[in-house]
Design an enzyme around this catalytic site. Structure first.
Site, PDB file in Angstrom:
ATOM      1  N   TRP A   1      44.940  39.165  38.215  1.00  0.00           N
ATOM      2  CA  TRP A   1      43.558  39.038  37.744  1.00  0.00           C
ATOM      3  C   TRP A   1      42.656  40.023  38.495  1.00  0.00           C
ATOM      4  O   TRP A   1      41.706  40.575  37.942  1.00  0.00           O
ATOM      5  CB  TRP A   1      43.066  37.607  37.963  1.00  0.00           C
ATOM      6  N   HIS A   2      42.977  40.266  39.769  1.00  0.00           N
ATOM      7  CA  HIS A   2      42.157  41.169  40.568  1.00  0.00           C
ATOM      8  C   HIS A   2      42.284  42.619  40.128  1.00  0.00           C
ATOM      9  O   HIS A   2      41.386  43.421  40.355  1.00  0.00           O
ATOM     10  CB  HIS A   2      42.519  41.055  42.053  1.00  0.00           C
ATOM     11  N   GLY A   3      43.404  42.962  39.532  1.00  0.00           N
ATOM     12  CA  GLY A   3      43.562  44.342  39.096  1.00  0.00           C
ATOM     13  C   GLY A   3      44.958  44.587  38.575  1.00  0.00           C
ATOM     14  O   GLY A   3      45.905  43.884  38.956  1.00  0.00           O
TER      15      GLY A   3
ATOM     16  N   PHE B   1      36.884  44.215  39.916  1.00  0.00           N
ATOM     17  CA  PHE B   1      37.772  43.197  39.361  1.00  0.00           C
ATOM     18  C   PHE B   1      37.138  42.563  38.146  1.00  0.00           C
ATOM     19  O   PHE B   1      37.653  41.788  37.471  1.00  0.00           O
ATOM     20  CB  PHE B   1      38.112  42.144  40.408  1.00  0.00           C
TER      21      PHE B   1
END
Lengths: 477, 369
Positions: free
Chosen positions: A321-323, A477
């Site tokens: 989800w962060h990247g 993000f």
């Protein structure tokens, strides 16, 4: 537009506040519409090309939600409608965030020659998640019907739109509906300003201040043992002060409008275990992942082995989800493994004798902190191989520089460590109680002048520290 | 007023007072010397040439401006003064383009110098963003407009440098200031304007400038030929040249412009000959045009050192295919003073023809490693 910018602090925020309270005298709906329009304007200043995408996302989810709430559909159809909504959201997120990553990996494996380069709309991960939660709750029958302006404001509300906290409709929309929030309250404005000042100081002075040391580990030169540790620790503190500073600013701004946002940080580096860490770090994301991913996967309801599998899946997806990069997957997997070990230790590990509890707690804080630092190396590094290289240097004390520069950097690191371990956090300083909608109790005590004048100076230094090109790390993000 | 209202007023008042105090400190100390030359304390200088130049223009006493790229940044102003009998200020900027040079030079020309010494490279004319979109140049510091002055005074960076200068006044804290400077917390680390961006005296020049390094640089381009041609567009270069050089020179007819094309090693052009002949053609065509245009301007003298074989063919003079040693800095200055390699107005492109012949004749396998 950035919170840490002159146009935002001296122009946008005062105008939106004045408009909000002026319209508050005329009714309850106009300020909500004003705030939603202001939020769209805020977003469009630097992301105008994605405003239509944001509006389309709001319209799509509102209609799906309406179908789930207002229409009496059969269970099969309800599930189909929910699936369309969630899959639609995830497809859009996938296209913008993961298509390039997927193409790059396919290219690496099969030499397809395919490259996809799509600009990531700022805040898409945050507004997608808030709306998925809304749809799931609507499906579960936990949502009342909301008016479109309130729903639109819930998604676009500018203090949270770009980098959270991830809001919950049940928490926010009732607050938007309250008439009292539309009247100016000097106490809430003061408390909001103070919290904003602390957040701005954290960002422009503390996070940006330690940033040069990060290059000692993550710069072009191969680091020594001490440089690798200094750089990794510097990034650990930079990320905390950057993101918690942003969250403080969001909470402070919102408080000026009479709206209480949920907390996102609670001194995470004081955690005594990884489980505890995730209750203190990016708390709204942890809650989201728990309620809308870990529990639907089965949580701990199907035995210990499946619990560990669910933990790993949740943290892996949380990492991605962060990247879209293998470094984030590695970071998520590492934290998944930490959590599994932590749960296994709780189940099978020996109990600590009462006389050693204090010592064990100190050891637990240190072990948790070091584990988190190791994981941050993956989070920050450009590639997994570079992360492994830095970690190998951190494990090799034979290569040591420890010159005057490194010794000075160590002093810096100690000061920051002192702040995160021994200083009270913003909500403790300000008595911010989100669930009881209370704040500012410490202002009534004897030390009030120190708090008032100290934070006023922090506001001044925070504004003086504004740099032209200093974005928040979590904007990516 | 309610208690909260009073507290709000007090909070904002103290915040504003702190803000003003910091600005006052920055004004009094003035680390960049934008408002006045340093008299209360020993001046300090930043290695960030694009920022430092704004202060130098306003604080230094000069009648000659020296500008250029990294090929000029290591010169000492004192050497220029000795060679040419002038009082110079060095405003060279590493990696600068013609937009930046023209902007900085224009700001310096407002101080009415008599002469400009301009080290000119062909690659500075590759397309560059307008100066206000160039994040490396604090353009408003040069303009000294409201935005520039407020950006300078209301800045924690400036306040940090102001405090740094005060710290340096206390001898026991000098090492602390040095450590802060090495970590980039303090940018104003140099105490001598003449030493600014020059090669430190303790560096062994033979380890920096030698044939092996020069050849290594040539080999790099052999392996990455696309980098040689990168950004070279004849039309864009001519546009940039007319806009940033010719129009500036014409705007200051009373100022003497001494422009020189520096002595790159012959390998610079040989690498083009062997790996990107089209780029070589662009450069020769462009510099021919530039020399012809300069010949039409009465306030311009041009020196073309690119065919100075005694320098360019000795690869021990270089760090890579273009950057020459401080010894050559002095030689270039003495040749300018003596009028060597001065381009003849009646036959301005003779040096280009000579260079062409040298490049064609050069044998790369003759280099002794």
């Amino acid at each position: 537009m950035l919170f840490n910018s002159y146009p935002f602090i001296f122009l946008f925020l005062p105008i939106v506040l004045l408009g909000y309270f002026a319209l508050g005298r005329r009714g309850n709906l106009a300020p909500v519409i004003w705030l939603a329009l202001a939020s769209l304007a805020f977003y469009s200043f630097s992301n105008w090309q994605f405003v239509l995408l944001l509006l389309a996302s709001i319209a799509f989810n509102y209609l799906i939600g309406l179908l789930l709430i207002a229409r009496k559909l059969r269970p099969g159809r309800r599930f189909a409608v929910l699936s369309i909504g969630v899959v639609g959201d995830l497809v859009v997120l996938g296209i913008f965030k993961y298509a390039g990553f997927l193409a790059a990996n396919l290219n690496a494996m099969f030499s397809t020659g395919m490259t996809i380069d799509i600009l990531l709309p700022v805040g898409i991960s945050f507004y997608t998640f808030t709306q998925i939660a809304f749809l799931v709750d609507a499906y579960r029958g936990n949502v009342a019907r909301y008016a479109l302006p309130h729903y639109a404001l819930f998604v676009t509300y500018f203090p949270h739109l770009i980098a959270g906290p991830i809001l919950h409709h049940k928490d926010m929309i009732p607050q938007f509906e309250r008439a009292e929030a539309k009247r100016p309250d000097a106490h809430l404005i003061l408390c909001g300003l103070i919290i904003f000042a602390i957040g701005l100081f954290k960002k422009t002075c503390l996070a940006d201040g330690i940033q040069p040391l990060v290059a000692l580990a993550f710069g072009p030169a191969t680091p020594s043992f001490d440089q690798a540790w200094i750089g990794a620790l510097a990034y650990t503190f930079q990320l905390y002060f950057d993101f918690s500073g942003y969250s403080d600013m969001a909470i402070g701004i919102s408080l000026m409008f009479g709206i209480f946002l949920p907390l996102n940080f609670n001194s995470p580096y004081k955690a005594t275990s990884i489980i505890d860490f995730w209750r203190r770090w990016h708390m709204t994301l942890s809650q989201f992942l728990r309620d809308y991913l870990y529990i639907p996967l089965g949580g701990n309801r199907h035995g210990r082995v499946l619990r560990y599998v669910n933990l790993m899946i949740t943290m892996l997806l949380g990492g991605l989800w962060h990247g879209a990069a293998w470094t984030f997957a590695a970071w998520g997997a590492l934290h998944g493994a930490y959590l599994c070990i932590n749960h296994a230790w709780n189940n099978y590990g020996p109990a600590v004798a009462p006389r050693f509890v204090r010592l064990a707690n100190i050891g637990a804080v240190m072990l948790t902190f070091v584990s988190v630092v190791v994981a941050w190396v993956f989070f920050r590094a450009d590639s997994t191989s570079s992360a492994v290289m830095i970690l190998s240097k951190m494990a090799n004390p034979t290569v040591l520089v420890l010159g005057y520069r490194e010794m000075f950097a160590c002093c810096y690191i100690f000061i920051y460590a002192g702040l995160v371990w021994f200083a009270p956090n913003t909500q403790q300083v300000m008595g911010y109680d989100h669930s009881n909608r209370a704040v500012g109790e410490p202002l009534t005590r004897l030390r009030q002048p120190l708090l008032l004048y100290g934070t006023a100076a922090m506001l001044a230094f925070g504004v003086l520290g504004i740099q032209q090109h200093s974005e928040f790390i979590y904007f990516r993000f | 007023m309610s208690i909260s209202g009073q507290n709000l007023f007090r909070f904002l008042s103290v915040g504003a007072a702190t803000f003003i105090l910091a600005a006052a400190l920055n004004y009094v100390i003035d680390p960049l010397q934008l408002f006045r030359p340093a008299v209360l304390y020993p001046a300090r200088y930043s290695l960030d040439d694009r920022m430092q130049n704004a202060g130098l223009i306003r604080s230094q006493d000069f009648n000659t401006v020296f500008i250029g790229t990294s090929l000029a940044v290591h010169y000492r102003a004192s050497a220029i003064n000795d060679a040419l009998g002038v009082k110079s200020v060095k405003l060279a900027m590493s990696g600068s383009n013609s937009v930046e040079q023209s902007f900085v030079l224009n700001a310096a020309l407002l101080r009415r110098p008599k002469m400009v010494l301009w080290e000119m490279d062909d690659w500075i004319f590759r397309d560059a963003p307008p100066i206000d979109e160039d994040k490396f140049v604090p353009a408003d510091y040069y303009r000294m407009n409201i935005k520039g002055i407020s950006g300078y005074l209301l800045s924690l960076d400036t306040a940090r440098e102001s405090v740094g200068i005060l710290i340096r006044l206390l001898k026991p804290l000098d090492r602390l200031a040095a450590a802060l400077a090495s970590l980039q917390y303090l940018k104003f680390g140099s105490g001598s304007i003449d030493d600014l961006n020059t090669l430190p005296a303790n560096v062994d020049r033979t380890t920096v400038y030698n044939t092996a390094n020069t050849r290594k640089s040539f080999d790099y381009f052999a392996a990455h030929p696309s980098e040689i041609a990168s950004g070279y567009d004849y039309d864009a270069m001519v546009r940039g040249f007319e806009r940033d050089v010719i129009s500036l020179i014409k705007a200051y007819p009373g100022v003497e412009f001494r422009i020189y094309f520096p002595p790159y090693s012959i390998l610079q052009f040989v690498s083009m000959r062997d790996f990107s002949p089209q780029t070589l053609q662009i450069i020769l065509k462009f510099t021919s045009l530039a020399l012809e245009r300069f010949a039409q301007l009465p306030n311009v003298k041009v020196y073309d050192f690119r065919d100075a074989q005694e320098i360019t063919h000795d690869l021990d003079n270089y760090h890579d295919v273009i950057h020459h040693s401080p010894t050559i800095d002095l030689k270039v200055l003495s040749m300018i003073a003596a009028g060597d390699h001065l381009v003849n107005r009646d036959a301005p492109t003779v040096s280009v023809e000579r260079l062409k012949q040298q490049v064609e004749a050069y044998r790369i396998d003759a280099i002794e490693r």
